[in-house]
Design a protein around this motif. Sequence first.
Motif, PDB file in Angstrom:
ATOM      1  N   LYS A  32       0.811  -1.223   0.000  1.00  0.00           N
ATOM      2  CA  LYS A  32       0.000   0.000   0.000  1.00  0.00           C
ATOM      3  C   LYS A  32       0.843   1.272   0.000  1.00  0.00           C
ATOM      4  O   LYS A  32       0.457   2.301   0.546  1.00  0.00           O
ATOM      5  N   THR A  33       2.030   1.197  -0.615  1.00  0.00           N
ATOM      6  CA  THR A  33       2.850   2.396  -0.803  1.00  0.00           C
ATOM      7  C   THR A  33       3.074   2.684  -2.283  1.00  0.00           C
ATOM      8  O   THR A  33       4.026   3.386  -2.639  1.00  0.00           O
ATOM      9  N   ARG A 108       4.784   6.618   1.923  1.00  0.00           N
ATOM     10  CA  ARG A 108       3.689   7.575   1.895  1.00  0.00           C
ATOM     11  C   ARG A 108       3.428   8.043   3.319  1.00  0.00           C
ATOM     12  O   ARG A 108       3.966   7.467   4.270  1.00  0.00           O
ATOM     13  N   TRP A 113      -1.161   5.797   4.857  1.00  0.00           N
ATOM     14  CA  TRP A 113      -0.806   4.393   4.651  1.00  0.00           C
ATOM     15  C   TRP A 113      -1.680   3.485   5.510  1.00  0.00           C
ATOM     16  O   TRP A 113      -2.203   2.472   5.026  1.00  0.00           O
ATOM     17  N   GLN A 117      -4.311   0.618   4.282  1.00  0.00           N
ATOM     18  CA  GLN A 117      -4.258  -0.780   4.727  1.00  0.00           C
ATOM     19  C   GLN A 117      -5.628  -1.257   5.187  1.00  0.00           C
ATOM     20  O   GLN A 117      -6.081  -2.349   4.829  1.00  0.00           O
ATOM     21  N   TYR A 192       5.604   0.073  10.504  1.00  0.00           N
ATOM     22  CA  TYR A 192       5.868   0.632   9.174  1.00  0.00           C
ATOM     23  C   TYR A 192       7.082   1.561   9.207  1.00  0.00           C
ATOM     24  O   TYR A 192       7.995   1.446   8.376  1.00  0.00           O
TER      25      TYR A 192
END
Length: 245
Positions: A32-33, A108, A113, A117, A192
Amino acid sequence: MNNLLARHIAEARSALASRRNFNKVFGIGGHKTGTTTLADVFTLCGLKVGNQVEGELTSYSARRGDYSKLIAYVQNADAFQDSPFAESEVFIALDALFPNSRFILTVRDPEDWFRSQMRFTAKRFGLADPSRITKEHIQQDEYIFRGYCEEAHAYAFLMRTPDYKFHSSFDIGEDAIEWENLFDKDTYIRAYLTRNELIRRFFRGRPHQLLEIDMTTAETIENIAEFLGLPESLSKLPMPHANKT
């Protein structure tokens, strides 16, 4: 693919053939980046991109320190992203196994982020409200095979005692996993940010090998194209944002 785009890719491939001074290219930013977008950029840069599902199938053994399947997979393409490249410390092994490679850390805003997710996971289970995601949803996910996503998710965010060695619920029991922190924002953002900082420290002093980029704000492929040595004439295409959540 339209003729103009096909011609651009052919020109990029030709330019890389004469100028390429690196081995492989690995997108090592977390899920998801912008990893799907990065795969599209690799194609625009004239690189052969590894099949994502085939890469995911190497994750199970790679998490356990067996890189034989991953090595065989990487030998058949130029550029890679998503699993297992987006996971844990696999980038350390890749740096040793494929010398003179390039690594791209996609990032991001952490809050964005985390929301991405949650939205992505809720969508997978047909949930309109991400707060309704439960442990049972994760455990019963049958993508690849049942247990694959549970293990990957737990290792990334929920291990009770992170020690840089993979343990799954199948290895040491479910009490090793902090299910009570499932989608706890602080827990996930800390994991993260910790991984991103580990990557930065590992490549410190080697700026020619690591590019960090926020795909959500980049308007063109210029930074990536220049990092890979493409001429300026081939680096001005718009960023092909894909799979937004």
